[in-house]
Design a protein around this motif. Structure first.
Motif, short mmCIF file in Angstrom:
data_model
loop_
_atom_site.label_atom_id
_atom_site.label_comp_id
_atom_site.label_asym_id
_atom_site.label_seq_id
_atom_site.Cartn_x
_atom_site.Cartn_y
_atom_site.Cartn_z
N LEU A 74 0.80 -1.24 0.00
CA LEU A 74 0.00 0.00 0.00
C LEU A 74 0.83 1.29 0.00
O LEU A 74 0.54 2.20 -0.78
CB LEU A 74 -1.00 -0.01 1.17
N PRO A 75 1.88 1.39 0.83
CA PRO A 75 2.63 2.66 0.81
C PRO A 75 3.23 2.97 -0.56
O PRO A 75 3.21 4.12 -1.01
CB PRO A 75 3.72 2.44 1.87
N LYS A 76 3.74 1.95 -1.24
CA LYS A 76 4.36 2.20 -2.56
C LYS A 76 3.31 2.49 -3.63
O LYS A 76 3.56 3.23 -4.58
CB LYS A 76 5.21 1.00 -2.98
N LEU A 77 2.14 1.88 -3.49
CA LEU A 77 1.05 2.19 -4.44
C LEU A 77 0.55 3.61 -4.20
O LEU A 77 0.18 4.32 -5.14
CB LEU A 77 -0.09 1.18 -4.26
N ALA A 78 0.55 4.05 -2.95
CA ALA A 78 0.06 5.40 -2.62
C ALA A 78 0.96 6.49 -3.19
O ALA A 78 0.48 7.55 -3.60
CB ALA A 78 -0.07 5.56 -1.11
N THR A 79 2.26 6.22 -3.23
CA THR A 79 3.18 7.25 -3.77
C THR A 79 3.28 7.15 -5.29
O THR A 79 3.84 8.05 -5.93
CB THR A 79 4.60 7.05 -3.22
N GLY A 80 2.79 6.06 -5.85
CA GLY A 80 2.92 5.87 -7.30
C GLY A 80 4.27 5.25 -7.66
O GLY A 80 4.59 5.06 -8.83
N GLU A 81 5.03 4.91 -6.63
CA GLU A 81 6.31 4.22 -6.86
C GLU A 81 6.03 2.86 -7.52
O GLU A 81 6.82 2.34 -8.28
CB GLU A 81 6.94 4.00 -5.48
N MET A 82 4.89 2.30 -7.18
CA MET A 82 4.46 1.03 -7.74
C MET A 82 3.16 1.27 -8.50
O MET A 82 2.28 1.98 -8.00
CB MET A 82 4.19 0.09 -6.57
N ILE A 83 3.03 0.69 -9.69
CA ILE A 83 1.77 0.81 -10.45
C ILE A 83 1.07 -0.55 -10.42
O ILE A 83 1.70 -1.58 -10.67
CB ILE A 83 2.05 1.25 -11.91
N GLY A 84 -0.23 -0.51 -10.10
CA GLY A 84 -0.98 -1.75 -10.01
C GLY A 84 -1.96 -1.92 -11.16
O GLY A 84 -2.30 -0.95 -11.86
N ALA A 85 -2.40 -3.16 -11.37
CA ALA A 85 -3.45 -3.45 -12.35
C ALA A 85 -4.45 -4.40 -11.70
O ALA A 85 -4.17 -4.96 -10.63
CB ALA A 85 -2.84 -4.09 -13.60
N PHE A 86 -5.60 -4.54 -12.34
CA PHE A 86 -6.69 -5.37 -11.79
C PHE A 86 -7.15 -6.31 -12.88
O PHE A 86 -7.67 -5.85 -13.91
CB PHE A 86 -7.81 -4.42 -11.35
N GLY A 87 -6.97 -7.58 -12.66
CA GLY A 87 -7.30 -8.55 -13.71
C GLY A 87 -8.55 -9.35 -13.40
O GLY A 87 -8.51 -10.29 -12.60
N LEU A 88 -9.65 -8.95 -14.01
CA LEU A 88 -10.90 -9.70 -13.86
C LEU A 88 -11.39 -10.20 -15.22
O LEU A 88 -11.62 -11.38 -15.43
CB LEU A 88 -11.97 -8.81 -13.20
N THR A 89 -11.50 -9.26 -16.18
CA THR A 89 -12.06 -9.60 -17.50
C THR A 89 -11.15 -10.56 -18.26
O THR A 89 -9.92 -10.42 -18.23
CB THR A 89 -12.22 -8.29 -18.33
N GLU A 90 -11.77 -11.50 -18.94
CA GLU A 90 -11.00 -12.46 -19.76
C GLU A 90 -11.44 -12.34 -21.21
O GLU A 90 -12.51 -11.77 -21.49
CB GLU A 90 -11.26 -13.88 -19.25
N PRO A 91 -10.66 -12.89 -22.13
CA PRO A 91 -11.05 -12.78 -23.55
C PRO A 91 -12.48 -13.26 -23.80
O PRO A 91 -13.21 -12.65 -24.58
CB PRO A 91 -10.02 -13.68 -24.25
#
Ligand SMILES: Cc1cc2nc3c(=O)[nH]c(=O)nc-3n(C[C@H](O)[C@H](O)[C@H](O)COP(=O)(O)OP(=O)(O)OC[C@H]3O[C@@H](n4cnc5c(N)ncnc54)[C@H](O)[C@@H]3O)c2cc1C
Length: 392
Positions: A124-141
């Protein structure tokens, strides 16, 4: 309070429903959007490039995970503040708002809500600063509106799980450092996993050739026998409810965000109509133009109030998925209609990149589809009204 010369249309004095903190936050985000987003976003969109440096700037501004408690790096703000931030970001561009939505609602929220203490502290701390970029994988082909039928699978192998499958249409895929991925275990139960870049068998091809959300990265998450350590499983959630709760948070933000895109189109149209002369007078003087502007402002005002009321309910933890769904659908549809009307007011100039309208309109074609399509949200409301699910 603000450096911005821009004045927000506020026909019903909705600002009076916001507190001082909300107004200060709005000024800060508005200034940042005017300074850092608006001058570059048209070119970025034309060139199909996500200005990735903006993620760190959003982190500095405190808009990533604004509702996450401060002890995990968030800003500890309420739901209205989150909404106000989303409106300002989307006044800049839906792609920039999408990046903030994904990071906040679809990555930080599930880690905070369903994650272990170790996962919270690690990410969480690194995602909050933008040091880390996250993605969310739900949709499939082959599974979009019906994510419950997903086929991505995790199989237990001693101290780890083996992950196989693919996710498609994933915001930030090719630039993510980590991703919250939803997969079925051997019992067919949907589980949440944290997949990190660099894990063997994990690849993230980019999806090109988009006419919409061009200042945003979209791609795939492909898993081929990826070994996921057991400590990367979100321990506190099982079932489709997990991703749906994330989507509720993101859809709520979109309900506010779409108002920002609509306001930018409306504001552009008003200014243009007052300056542009035809038949010897400003086009703003024609009744048909005034009708367009009046209808646009009416719909924007209704959407503002809907979003605000939903924020109040969310602050009290009383907002239902159906209410969130209705607000997302209504406000995005409203924004698309406003963009179309605004473009007409600008005539030929409306199709150029000299004005933001066409970009907003194209972006909104994605926004009306992702996080549940317009029609799926109609079915959610239809089921609430009739008690009869019409999905199958
Ligand atoms: C730019 C972009 C970014 C995205 N980012 C992400 C992301 O970060 N993570 C992620 O997981 N997903 C993401 N998505 C995927 C998005 O959520 C899906 O596209 C969306 O859920 C719709 O799925 P689909 O495209 O497969 O359409 P489909 O489900 O194939 O639907 C096609 C059409 O059929 C209609 N339809 C489907 N079922 C029914 C029904 N029962 N009754 C009536 N009509 C029906 C739909 O309304 C739609 O009009 C993104 C999409 C886009 C375009």
């Amino acid at each position: 309070m603000t450096l911005s010369i821009y004045t927000f249309p506020d026909h019903f004095l909705v600002d009076e429903l916001l507190n001082k903190e909300h107004l200060i936050i709005r000024s800060a985000v508005r200034d940042w959007v005017d300074r850092s987003v608006r001058p570059i976003v048209e070119k970025a969109s034309q060139q199909h490039v996500f200005p990735v440096h903006l993620v760190r700037e959003m982190g500095d501004l405190g808009v990533l995970g604004s509702f996450i408690p401060q002890e995990y790096g968030g800003a500890g703000l309420d739901q209205i503040a989150y909404g106000v931030i989303m409106t300002e970001l989307e006044r800049g561009d839906s792609g920039i708002r999408s990046a903030a939505s994904v990071q906040s609602s679809l990555v930080m929220y599930p880690i905070f809500r369903f994650g272990s203490e170790a996962q919270r502290r690690k990410y969480l701390p690194k995602l909050a600063t933008g040091e880390m970029i996250g993605a969310f994988g739900l949709t499939e082909p082959d599974h979009g509106s019906d994510p419950g039928s997903m086929i991505t699978r995790m199989e237990e192998r001693g101290d780890h799980f083996l992950l196989n499958g693919a996710k498609m249409w994933i915001t930030n895929a090719s630039i993510c450092d980590m991703s919250v991925v939803w997969a079925k275990d051997e019992a067919g139960v949907i589980r949440g996993l944290i997949v990190e870049r660099g894990m063997e068998g994990f690849t993230t091809p980019e999806t090109g050739n988009k006419w919409s959300l061009r200042a945003s990265v979209t791609g795939e998450l492909v898993f081929s026998d990826v070994r996921i350590p057991k400590e990367n499983v979100l321990p506190n959630i099982n079932g489709l409810k997990g991703p749906l709760m994330c989507l509720n948070s993101a859809r709520y933000g979109i309900a506010w965000g779409a108002v920002g895109a609509a306001i930018d189109c409306y504001d552009t149209a008003v200014r243009y109509a007052l300056e542009r002369k035809q038949f010897g007078k400003p086009i703003a003087a024609f009744q048909l133009t005034q009708r367009k502007l009046a209808e646009m402002l009416t719909e924007i005002t209704k959407a503002q109030l809907l979003a605000w009321r939903l924020g109040v309910l969310r602050n009290d933890d009383r907002a239902t998925p159906g209410q969130i769904s209705m607000a997302k659908r209504n406000n995005v549809h409203m924004a698309l209609q406003v963009a179309r009307e605004a473009r007409q007011i600008l005539g030929a100039m409306g199709i150029t990149g000299d004005f933001p309208i066409m970009r907003h309109m194209m972006n909104l074609e994605s926004v009306i589809t992702y996080e549940g399509t317009h029609d799926i949200h109609l079915l959610i409301t239809g089921e609430e009204i009739t008690g009869i699910g019409a999905f199958h």
